[in-house]
Design a protein around this motif. Structure first.
Motif, PDB file in Angstrom:
ATOM      1  N   TYR A 274       0.845  -1.177   0.000  1.00 59.28           N
ATOM      2  CA  TYR A 274       0.000   0.000   0.000  1.00 59.28           C
ATOM      3  C   TYR A 274       0.884   1.232   0.000  1.00 59.28           C
TER       4      TYR A 274
ATOM      5  N   GLN B 209      -3.840  11.438   3.779  1.00 61.03           N
ATOM      6  CA  GLN B 209      -4.769  10.504   3.142  1.00 61.03           C
ATOM      7  C   GLN B 209      -4.634   9.119   3.752  1.00 61.03           C
ATOM      8  N   GLY B 210      -5.647   8.296   3.526  1.00 63.28           N
ATOM      9  CA  GLY B 210      -5.575   6.913   3.956  1.00 63.28           C
ATOM     10  C   GLY B 210      -4.709   6.106   3.012  1.00 63.28           C
ATOM     11  N   PRO B 211      -4.201   4.956   3.461  1.00 59.84           N
ATOM     12  CA  PRO B 211      -3.417   4.095   2.573  1.00 59.84           C
ATOM     13  C   PRO B 211      -4.215   3.685   1.347  1.00 59.84           C
TER      14      PRO B 211
ATOM     15  N   GLN C 264       0.793   5.618   0.927  1.00 62.12           N
ATOM     16  CA  GLN C 264       0.036   6.648   1.633  1.00 62.12           C
ATOM     17  C   GLN C 264       0.599   8.025   1.327  1.00 62.12           C
TER      18      GLN C 264
END
Lengths: 114, 112
Positions: free
Chosen positions: B36, B42-44, B38
Motif C-alpha cells: 500500500y 490521506q488513507g493508505p 500513503q
C-alpha cells in the motif's frame, strides 16, 4: 462511488468523555478493521471484524471497543479517552476473504484528547 | 506474528524505475504479501498483492523471492505523484486470519 466514510475527520475532546468514531462502507464488504497511526510506529491494528457480530482484537485493542451490528457499519468506541489515544485513526474494509482483494481505507479521523 | 522490514527511505528520479524491497523472513505459507502507499493526509491506497508468483497490474509489479522471505515492489517509471510512504504488509492466515501486520514503511522521494 465505492468508499469508506469516517466521521468526524477531526475531533478534540477531553479526558474521560466517551466518544464514537463512525465508519461506513457502501461496497457490501464483509471484512472491516480499525487502525491507529502514530509517528514512528506506522499503522497498528486495533480491532477487526470478519462479518456481522464477529469481532476480534488486533495489536493494540486496550481502551477501545467496537461493534458490528450491521454489515456496512463498524463504529470505534472510546469509553474513557486518555491523552495516549491521541492519534490518527483509519477504518478499512474488504471483501471476504480479505487476502484475495485489496483493502479500501477511509480518509482518517484525527483525534486529540486533552 | 510475522513482521516486515523495509528501508526507511529511498530516492528516485522521475521516469526511472524504482525497486522497493521488503524482508519478511518469518512469513508463513498462507500469508499474502500486500503493498500500500500513503500520501500526506490521506488513507493508505492499495497498490498490489501476491502469494507466491510475481504479479503485475497497471500501477506496479510485485516480485516475490522463491523462498518468499523477501519481495520487491517495482514502479516501472516513477512520477512525482508516486512520492509517498510505501507499506509492505503481511495478511496473516491460520488462527490470525484477517489480522494485518504493517511494516514501518519506506518514504519514497521522486526528484524531477
Amino acid at each position: 462511488e465505492a468508499q469508506v466514510t469516517q466521521n468526524p475527520r477531526y475531533l478534540i475532546t477531553v479526558t474521560g468523555k466517551k466518544l464514537t468514531v463512525t465508519c461506513s462502507q457502501n461496497m457490501n464488504h464483509e471484512y472491516m478493521s480499525w487502525y491507529r497511526q502514530d509517528p514512528g510506529l506506522g499503522l497498528r491494528q486495533i480491532y477487526y471484524s470478519m462479518n456481522v457480530e464477529v469481532t476480534d482484537k488486533g495489536d493494540v485493542p486496550e481502551g477501545y471497543k467496537v461493534s458490528r451490528k450491521e454489515k456496512r457499519n463498524f463504529p470505534l468506541i472510546l469509553e474513557s479517552p486518555s491523552p495516549n489515544q491521541t492519534s490518527l485513526y483509519f477504518c478499512a474494509s474488504s471483501l471476504y476473504p480479505p487476502r484475495v482483494r485489496g483493502y479500501t481505507f477511509g480518509s482518517g479521523t484525527r483525534l486529540t484528547v486533552v | 506474528d510475522a513482521k516486515t522490514t523495509q528501508p526507511n527511505s529511498m530516492e528516485s528520479n522521475e521516469e526511472e524505475p524504482v525497486h522497493l524491497p521488503c524482508n519478511h523472513s518469518t512469513i508463513s505459507g498462507t500469508d499474502y504479501i500486500h503493498w500500500y502507499r500513503q500520501l500526506p493526509s490521506q488513507g493508505p491506497e492499495y497498490v498490489i498483492h501476491g502469494l507466491t508468483s510475481n504479479v503485475n497490474n497497471r500501477m506496479a509489479s510485485l516480485a516475490i523471492a522463491e523462498d518468499r522471505k523477501s519481495s520487491t515492489l517495482i514502479l516501472h517509471r516513477a512520477t512525482l505523484r508516486d512520492a509517498a510512504v510505501y507499506y509492505c504488509i503481511l495478511d496473516a492466515g491460520g488462527t490470525s486470519y484477517g489480522k494485518l501486520t504493517f511494516g514501518q514503511g519506506t518514504i519514497l522521494t521522486v526528484h524531477p
